[in-house]
Design a protein around this motif. Sequence first.
Motif, short mmCIF file in Angstrom:
data_model
loop_
_atom_site.label_atom_id
_atom_site.label_comp_id
_atom_site.label_asym_id
_atom_site.label_seq_id
_atom_site.Cartn_x
_atom_site.Cartn_y
_atom_site.Cartn_z
N UNK A 57 0.82 -1.20 0.00
CA UNK A 57 0.00 0.00 0.00
C UNK A 57 0.86 1.26 0.00
N UNK A 58 0.24 2.34 -0.40
CA UNK A 58 0.80 3.67 -0.20
C UNK A 58 -0.20 4.41 0.67
N UNK A 59 0.27 4.92 1.79
CA UNK A 59 -0.60 5.48 2.81
C UNK A 59 -0.28 6.96 3.00
N UNK A 69 3.10 -0.38 4.54
CA UNK A 69 2.71 -1.04 5.79
C UNK A 69 3.84 -1.06 6.80
N UNK A 70 5.05 -1.34 6.37
CA UNK A 70 6.18 -1.38 7.30
C UNK A 70 6.39 -0.03 7.97
N UNK A 73 3.59 0.59 10.54
CA UNK A 73 3.83 -0.17 11.78
C UNK A 73 5.03 0.38 12.56
N UNK A 74 6.02 0.92 11.87
CA UNK A 74 7.16 1.53 12.56
C UNK A 74 6.71 2.76 13.35
N UNK A 75 5.81 3.55 12.75
CA UNK A 75 5.26 4.70 13.48
C UNK A 75 4.55 4.24 14.74
N UNK A 76 3.80 3.15 14.64
CA UNK A 76 3.09 2.61 15.80
C UNK A 76 4.09 2.15 16.86
N UNK A 77 5.11 1.41 16.47
CA UNK A 77 6.13 0.93 17.42
C UNK A 77 6.84 2.09 18.11
#
Length: 88
Positions: A57-59, A69-70, A73-77
């Motif tokens: 994806x491009x978000x 996606x990676x 998820x890195x922002x979340x971590x």
Amino acid sequence: MSEVKIDIYTKFGCGYCFRAKRLLDEKGVSYNEFDITMGGPKRDEMMERAPMARTVPQIFIGETHVGGSDELHALERDGKLDALLAGS
């Protein structure tokens, strides 16, 4: 959380797309999903917004191009995703 505009460009059957959408769903935020499996104007739009993007994806969260996606998820971590979703 406030409603910041979230756009996600995806393709059918993409596991990374599913993973990114699942995280956004868990966060309880709404997003605009654009399926670019068959190309078309939304794929062109994605390429204009992220010229170097070759994968999905491009978000995009607000005016910020998160990436895939990676990166999401890195922002979340790193504890930075909630602030971005809140428009901070």
